[in-house]
Design a protein around this motif. Structure first.
Motif, PDB file in Angstrom:
ATOM      1  N   GLU A 146       9.744 -17.270  39.216  1.00 27.93           N
ATOM      2  CA  GLU A 146      10.769 -16.489  38.645  1.00 27.93           C
ATOM      3  C   GLU A 146      10.647 -16.095  36.990  1.00 27.93           C
ATOM      4  O   GLU A 146      11.040 -15.266  36.720  1.00 27.93           O
ATOM      5  N   LYS A 147      10.138 -17.084  36.422  1.00 33.22           N
ATOM      6  CA  LYS A 147       9.729 -16.972  35.030  1.00 33.22           C
ATOM      7  C   LYS A 147       8.912 -15.795  34.791  1.00 33.22           C
ATOM      8  O   LYS A 147       9.129 -15.106  33.753  1.00 33.22           O
ATOM      9  N   ASP A 148       7.872 -15.776  35.475  1.00 34.15           N
ATOM     10  CA  ASP A 148       6.918 -14.669  35.231  1.00 34.15           C
ATOM     11  C   ASP A 148       7.681 -13.292  35.448  1.00 34.15           C
ATOM     12  O   ASP A 148       7.213 -12.362  35.078  1.00 34.15           O
ATOM     13  N   PHE A 149       8.500 -13.276  36.880  1.00 34.45           N
ATOM     14  CA  PHE A 149       9.056 -12.153  36.982  1.00 34.45           C
ATOM     15  C   PHE A 149      10.027 -11.664  36.215  1.00 34.45           C
ATOM     16  O   PHE A 149      10.013 -10.524  35.570  1.00 34.45           O
ATOM     17  N   TYR A 150      10.871 -12.424  35.438  1.00 37.83           N
ATOM     18  CA  TYR A 150      11.868 -11.992  34.364  1.00 37.83           C
ATOM     19  C   TYR A 150      11.125 -11.608  33.067  1.00 37.83           C
ATOM     20  O   TYR A 150      11.643 -10.631  32.374  1.00 37.83           O
ATOM     21  N   ARG A 151       9.968 -12.476  32.802  1.00 35.66           N
ATOM     22  CA  ARG A 151       9.050 -11.943  31.608  1.00 35.66           C
ATOM     23  C   ARG A 151       8.436 -10.450  31.757  1.00 35.66           C
ATOM     24  O   ARG A 151       8.275  -9.830  30.766  1.00 35.66           O
ATOM     25  N   SER A 152       8.326 -10.208  32.835  1.00 35.25           N
ATOM     26  CA  SER A 152       7.744  -8.911  33.462  1.00 35.25           C
ATOM     27  C   SER A 152       8.839  -7.809  32.790  1.00 35.25           C
ATOM     28  O   SER A 152       8.476  -6.753  32.456  1.00 35.25           O
ATOM     29  N   TYR A 153       9.949  -8.116  33.049  1.00 36.43           N
ATOM     30  CA  TYR A 153      11.046  -7.344  32.492  1.00 36.43           C
ATOM     31  C   TYR A 153      11.458  -7.478  30.835  1.00 36.43           C
ATOM     32  O   TYR A 153      12.516  -6.832  30.463  1.00 36.43           O
ATOM     33  N   GLY A 154      10.637  -8.413  30.280  1.00 35.42           N
ATOM     34  CA  GLY A 154      11.008  -8.472  28.717  1.00 35.42           C
ATOM     35  C   GLY A 154      12.269  -9.567  28.602  1.00 35.42           C
ATOM     36  O   GLY A 154      12.814  -9.880  27.263  1.00 35.42           O
ATOM     37  N   TYR A 155      12.253 -10.522  29.514  1.00 29.55           N
ATOM     38  CA  TYR A 155      13.478 -11.555  29.417  1.00 29.55           C
ATOM     39  C   TYR A 155      12.752 -12.831  29.472  1.00 29.55           C
ATOM     40  O   TYR A 155      11.876 -13.139  30.222  1.00 29.55           O
ATOM     41  N   ASP A 156      13.351 -13.769  28.677  1.00 28.42           N
ATOM     42  CA  ASP A 156      12.991 -15.392  28.758  1.00 28.42           C
ATOM     43  C   ASP A 156      14.202 -15.936  29.537  1.00 28.42           C
ATOM     44  O   ASP A 156      15.279 -15.750  29.372  1.00 28.42           O
ATOM     45  N   VAL A 157      13.600 -16.846  30.551  1.00 23.50           N
ATOM     46  CA  VAL A 157      14.620 -17.883  31.288  1.00 23.50           C
ATOM     47  C   VAL A 157      14.098 -19.014  31.300  1.00 23.50           C
ATOM     48  O   VAL A 157      12.874 -19.405  31.012  1.00 23.50           O
ATOM     49  N   ASP A 158      14.772 -20.159  31.380  1.00 24.73           N
ATOM     50  CA  ASP A 158      14.429 -21.601  31.354  1.00 24.73           C
ATOM     51  C   ASP A 158      14.064 -21.914  33.078  1.00 24.73           C
ATOM     52  O   ASP A 158      14.944 -21.973  33.860  1.00 24.73           O
ATOM     53  N   TYR A 159      12.984 -22.130  32.961  1.00 18.20           N
ATOM     54  CA  TYR A 159      12.545 -22.819  34.328  1.00 18.20           C
ATOM     55  C   TYR A 159      12.833 -24.207  34.368  1.00 18.20           C
ATOM     56  O   TYR A 159      12.380 -25.041  33.559  1.00 18.20           O
ATOM     57  N   VAL A 160      13.842 -24.603  35.183  1.00 24.07           N
ATOM     58  CA  VAL A 160      14.238 -26.128  35.432  1.00 24.07           C
ATOM     59  C   VAL A 160      13.558 -26.690  36.626  1.00 24.07           C
ATOM     60  O   VAL A 160      14.075 -27.845  36.580  1.00 24.07           O
ATOM     61  N   GLY A 161      13.082 -26.282  37.537  1.00 23.72           N
ATOM     62  CA  GLY A 161      12.573 -26.756  38.883  1.00 23.72           C
ATOM     63  C   GLY A 161      13.659 -26.671  39.848  1.00 23.72           C
ATOM     64  O   GLY A 161      14.768 -26.297  39.449  1.00 23.72           O
ATOM     65  N   HIS A 162      13.211 -26.882  41.068  1.00 21.24           N
ATOM     66  CA  HIS A 162      14.240 -26.678  42.208  1.00 21.24           C
ATOM     67  C   HIS A 162      15.152 -27.965  42.431  1.00 21.24           C
ATOM     68  O   HIS A 162      14.771 -29.033  42.350  1.00 21.24           O
ATOM     69  N   PRO A 163      16.357 -27.794  42.330  1.00 20.49           N
ATOM     70  CA  PRO A 163      17.541 -28.934  42.576  1.00 20.49           C
ATOM     71  C   PRO A 163      17.364 -29.815  43.763  1.00 20.49           C
ATOM     72  O   PRO A 163      17.932 -30.731  43.869  1.00 20.49           O
TER      73      PRO A 163
END
Length: 375
Positions: A146-163
């Protein structure tokens, strides 16, 4: 801090409850008002509505219940305005939550909005990434891609791992073994095949009857249905014409002792894999819905295991392929032999890609740091 948290189904309820526990460890004055399930209710100060009364799945089911859905929107919006939370935490459930996020952001309330367990924008309606970032202050991703997917749209997200890894780490020490399970629920000595038809009525209605058709083909095994605590036994009974045991709210105990499983697509496929149970994934949204989804869904797989591994590790039986003949064939292949061994090897790789437990703690820490910086 005053927290308002919204989750729309069973897995979101579990992950939200674990997040609430972690937030309490950081915020001694935490006050939680929630929409969710039993697990969130146990951690909350106040419960607004249980998701079993407000969750609708499928295009036609949503349309049929549109009046109830609109009433829930209005109730939620008014309730938030009256409560005036410091923090709004949204858990998946994008159709409802993104509207609420927009409403709160435009209301000018000084509420910090976080999205945890993101909508599957990478699967369809990719433009939701813009909507999510427009209405939310910070978002937290649980899947490695998901982090790379959002980065492809120019957004940064916090990847925290799967709960889900947190949930398993908490539960595994208290899970019971095969002898205790058989004794408690009067099971036989035969190996167990788990049936996970989902936690919503529509899922159970469309998948359980087909799953049960395979029972007669495997007399050397016993089939056990993992029942959802939010669904009455009488509902399951409508679709059961065989003598199959159903056990409620003990999915992890069942998987802990299962040899194989038939599983509705969703988080349950990950849980099954992490218990190292070979599985066949079942998905039957309905003819019209399926063909509509085929036009708009942009992913190669529906199973989360396959999506993370980026290959077909687990067989997916979708719509017309979900039939008695195919289920019998695929179940035979995973109960013994080469395909079973390969799937177990794939599960090893999956665990490595997902990392270890700690997602709930990492998310709570990032949220708390962000809240305290703002204030």
């Amino acid at each position: 801090m005053k927290y308002y948290i919204i989750a729309g189904e069973a897995s979101g309820d579990m992950h939200a409850a674990n997040l609430m526990k972690q937030l309490k460890m950081r915020d001694s004055d935490a006050f939680f008002r929630v929409w969710g399930g039993d697990k969130m209710q146990a951690e909350a100060n106040e419960m607004v509505r249980h998701f079993k009364d407000s969750s609708f799945m499928g295009i036609f089911n949503v349309l049929w219940n549109i009046r109830s859905i609109k009433k829930n929107f209005t109730l939620c919006e008014n309730d938030i305005m009256a409560f005036k939370p410091d923090v709004l935490i949204l858990i998946d459930n994008s159709g409802f939550n993104l509207r609420i996020a927009k409403y709160v952001r435009l209301s000018k309330l000084p509420t910090r909005i976080y999205y945890y367990i993101l909508p599957q924008a990478w699967a369809w309606k990719q433009k939701r990434v813009h909507t999510i970032h427009q209405w939310c202050h910070r978002v937290f991703a649980i899947l490695p891609f998901e982090k790379d997917f959002y980065r492809s749209y120019g957004y940064d997200v916090d990847y925290v791992g799967h709960p889900i890894l947190d949930a398993l780490a908490q539960r595994k020490p208290s899970l019971i073994g095969s002898e205790a399970l058989r004794k408690e629920f009067s099971l036989s000595e035969k190996p167990i095949i788990a049936l996970l038809p989902g936690s919503r009525k529509q899922e159970i209605k469309t998948k359980l009857p087909t799953m049960l058709k395979v029972v007669k083909h495997f007399p050397e095994y016993q089939f056990v249905i993992a029942g959802s605590e939010t669904i009455d036994l009488s509902f399951y009974k409508k679709y059961m014409d065989t003598d199959v045991k159903i056990i409620f709210d003990r999915t992890y105990d069942i998987l802990n002792n299962a040899t194989g499983a038939l599983v509705t697509s969703g988080t349950a496929t990950l849980e099954t894999a992490l218990f190292r149970v070979p599985q066949v994934v079942c998905y039957k949204p309905g003819y019209v819905t399926y063909h509509l989804l085929k036009r708009i869904v942009k992913i190669k797989f529906i199973c989360m295991v396959n999506l993370i591994l980026d290959r077909m590790a687990v067989e997916e039986l979708i719509e017309d392929d979900l039939n008695e003949k195919r289920l019998v064939k695929e179940l035979n292949l995973i109960l013994e032999g080469e395909k079973r061994a390969q799937m177990l090897n794939d599960y090893d790789e999956l665990e490595v890609k997902m990392g270890g437990p700690g997602a709930s703690a990492r998310t709570a820490e990032l949220m708390w740091e962000d809240m305290t910086e703002v204030n």
